[in-house]
Scaffold this motif. Structure first.
Motif, PDB file in Angstrom:
ATOM      1  N   LYS A  67      50.490  40.526  36.919  1.00 33.50           N
ATOM      2  CA  LYS A  67      49.338  40.247  36.055  1.00 33.50           C
ATOM      3  C   LYS A  67      49.409  40.994  34.727  1.00 33.50           C
ATOM      4  CE  LYS A  67      45.911  38.985  39.481  1.00 33.50           C
ATOM      5  NZ  LYS A  67      44.585  39.276  40.031  1.00 33.50           N
ATOM      6  N   PHE A  68      49.921  42.215  34.745  1.00 29.19           N
ATOM      7  CA  PHE A  68      50.005  42.992  33.511  1.00 29.19           C
ATOM      8  C   PHE A  68      50.907  42.287  32.500  1.00 29.19           C
ATOM      9  CE2 PHE A  68      51.958  46.231  30.816  1.00 29.19           C
ATOM     10  CZ  PHE A  68      50.831  46.833  30.276  1.00 29.19           C
ATOM     11  N   ASN A  69      52.110  41.928  32.921  1.00 29.57           N
ATOM     12  CA  ASN A  69      53.063  41.259  32.039  1.00 29.57           C
ATOM     13  C   ASN A  69      52.539  39.878  31.645  1.00 29.57           C
ATOM     14  OD1 ASN A  69      55.404  40.883  30.548  1.00 29.57           O
ATOM     15  ND2 ASN A  69      56.776  40.947  32.293  1.00 29.57           N
ATOM     16  N   ALA A  70      51.943  39.166  32.603  1.00 30.13           N
ATOM     17  CA  ALA A  70      51.371  37.855  32.293  1.00 30.13           C
ATOM     18  C   ALA A  70      50.296  37.989  31.216  1.00 30.13           C
ATOM     19  CB  ALA A  70      50.790  37.229  33.555  1.00 30.13           C
ATOM     20  N   GLY A  71      49.441  39.008  31.345  1.00 28.01           N
ATOM     21  CA  GLY A  71      48.385  39.223  30.369  1.00 28.01           C
ATOM     22  C   GLY A  71      48.920  39.393  28.965  1.00 28.01           C
ATOM     23  N   TYR A  72      50.005  40.149  28.842  1.00 23.38           N
ATOM     24  CA  TYR A  72      50.649  40.337  27.533  1.00 23.38           C
ATOM     25  C   TYR A  72      51.057  38.988  26.939  1.00 23.38           C
ATOM     26  CZ  TYR A  72      54.331  41.322  24.151  1.00 23.38           C
ATOM     27  OH  TYR A  72      55.104  41.339  23.019  1.00 23.38           O
ATOM     28  N   PRO A  80      43.418  32.742  27.031  1.00 22.08           N
ATOM     29  CA  PRO A  80      42.792  33.685  27.963  1.00 22.08           C
ATOM     30  C   PRO A  80      43.534  33.661  29.302  1.00 22.08           C
ATOM     31  CG  PRO A  80      41.512  31.678  27.862  1.00 22.08           C
ATOM     32  CD  PRO A  80      42.607  31.545  26.827  1.00 22.08           C
ATOM     33  N   PHE A  81      43.421  34.738  30.056  1.00 27.64           N
ATOM     34  CA  PHE A  81      44.007  34.758  31.396  1.00 27.64           C
ATOM     35  C   PHE A  81      43.258  33.707  32.214  1.00 27.64           C
ATOM     36  CE2 PHE A  81      45.404  36.106  35.486  1.00 27.64           C
ATOM     37  CZ  PHE A  81      46.590  36.781  35.271  1.00 27.64           C
ATOM     38  N   PRO A  82      43.961  32.765  32.818  1.00 24.89           N
ATOM     39  CA  PRO A  82      43.286  31.645  33.477  1.00 24.89           C
ATOM     40  C   PRO A  82      42.607  32.009  34.796  1.00 24.89           C
ATOM     41  CG  PRO A  82      45.650  31.480  33.749  1.00 24.89           C
ATOM     42  CD  PRO A  82      45.403  32.643  32.844  1.00 24.89           C
ATOM     43  N   ASN A  83      41.566  31.263  35.101  1.00 18.59           N
ATOM     44  CA  ASN A  83      40.843  31.390  36.362  1.00 18.59           C
ATOM     45  C   ASN A  83      41.051  30.145  37.220  1.00 18.59           C
ATOM     46  OD1 ASN A  83      39.690  33.934  35.855  1.00 18.59           O
ATOM     47  ND2 ASN A  83      38.162  32.981  34.542  1.00 18.59           N
ATOM     48  N   ILE A  84      42.182  29.491  37.044  1.00 17.70           N
ATOM     49  CA  ILE A  84      42.512  28.289  37.809  1.00 17.70           C
ATOM     50  C   ILE A  84      43.729  28.580  38.671  1.00 17.70           C
ATOM     51  CG2 ILE A  84      41.494  26.691  36.133  1.00 17.70           C
ATOM     52  CD1 ILE A  84      44.297  26.220  34.981  1.00 17.70           C
ATOM     53  N   SER A  85      44.004  27.697  39.600  1.00 14.26           N
ATOM     54  CA  SER A  85      45.159  27.893  40.481  1.00 14.26           C
ATOM     55  C   SER A  85      46.461  27.740  39.691  1.00 14.26           C
ATOM     56  CB  SER A  85      45.140  26.879  41.622  1.00 14.26           C
ATOM     57  OG  SER A  85      45.454  25.574  41.138  1.00 14.26           O
ATOM     58  N   LEU A  86      47.518  28.242  40.264  1.00 16.09           N
ATOM     59  CA  LEU A  86      48.836  28.094  39.630  1.00 16.09           C
ATOM     60  C   LEU A  86      49.208  26.623  39.506  1.00 16.09           C
ATOM     61  CD1 LEU A  86      50.707  30.987  41.452  1.00 16.09           C
ATOM     62  CD2 LEU A  86      50.129  30.883  39.015  1.00 16.09           C
ATOM     63  N   GLU A  87      48.874  25.836  40.520  1.00 15.80           N
ATOM     64  CA  GLU A  87      49.175  24.401  40.485  1.00 15.80           C
ATOM     65  C   GLU A  87      48.413  23.716  39.347  1.00 15.80           C
ATOM     66  OE1 GLU A  87      48.159  26.079  43.270  1.00 15.80           O
ATOM     67  OE2 GLU A  87      50.109  26.163  44.264  1.00 15.80           O
ATOM     68  N   GLN A  88      47.151  24.106  39.170  1.00 18.09           N
ATOM     69  CA  GLN A  88      46.363  23.524  38.078  1.00 18.09           C
ATOM     70  C   GLN A  88      46.936  23.928  36.721  1.00 18.09           C
ATOM     71  OE1 GLN A  88      42.654  25.174  39.631  1.00 18.09           O
ATOM     72  NE2 GLN A  88      41.755  23.121  39.540  1.00 18.09           N
ATOM     73  N   GLU A  89      47.384  25.170  36.611  1.00 18.52           N
ATOM     74  CA  GLU A  89      47.944  25.596  35.336  1.00 18.52           C
ATOM     75  C   GLU A  89      49.274  24.912  35.057  1.00 18.52           C
ATOM     76  OE1 GLU A  89      48.686  29.456  32.515  1.00 18.52           O
ATOM     77  OE2 GLU A  89      48.653  29.789  34.682  1.00 18.52           O
ATOM     78  N   LEU A  90      50.088  24.734  36.075  1.00 15.92           N
ATOM     79  CA  LEU A  90      51.346  23.999  35.907  1.00 15.92           C
ATOM     80  C   LEU A  90      51.050  22.621  35.338  1.00 15.92           C
ATOM     81  CD1 LEU A  90      54.519  23.876  36.701  1.00 15.92           C
ATOM     82  CD2 LEU A  90      53.659  22.457  38.552  1.00 15.92           C
TER      83      LEU A  90
END
Length: 100
Positions: A67-72, A80-90
């Motif tokens: 999460k730290f690296n993803a946030g960067y 923004p850091f997403p609040n959706i599933s990984l599948e939804q973001e894909l």
């Protein structure tokens, strides 16, 4: 193979052994991510020096659980850091690429 026009068309290509060579790098990276080839997808994303590459890079580190690296990388992408599933973001990233 032509670039798909919809996310459903994109998912239908996932049974192939490799992504089509004539696709844009960003779409290849998402294809590789969708087929669980994190390393190859990451190799492409880290060589994309733009907001799209940063967004893909962020997603991949989120997949990894970092999460730290993803946030960067989300900040670099202006997202923004997403609040959706990984599948939804894909699907969101891929659909965004297909609509360009």
């Amino acid at each position: 193979m032509a670039v798909p026009t919809s996310y459903q068309d994109f998912t239908e290509t996932l049974t192939s052994a490799t992504p089509p060579t004539d696709w844009p790098d960003a779409l290849k990276a998402m294809w590789l991510a969708a087929t669980d080839n994190w390393e190859a997808s990451h190799d492409i994303a880290q060589d994309m020096f733009n907001e799209t590459g940063s967004w893909i890079h962020a997603y991949l580190h989120r997949v990894e659980g970092d999460k730290f690296n993803a946030g960067y990388w989300y900040r670099k992408a202006g997202k923004p850091f997403p609040n959706i599933s990984l599948e939804q973001e894909l699907q969101e990233i891929t659909t965004n690429l297909l609509e360009r």
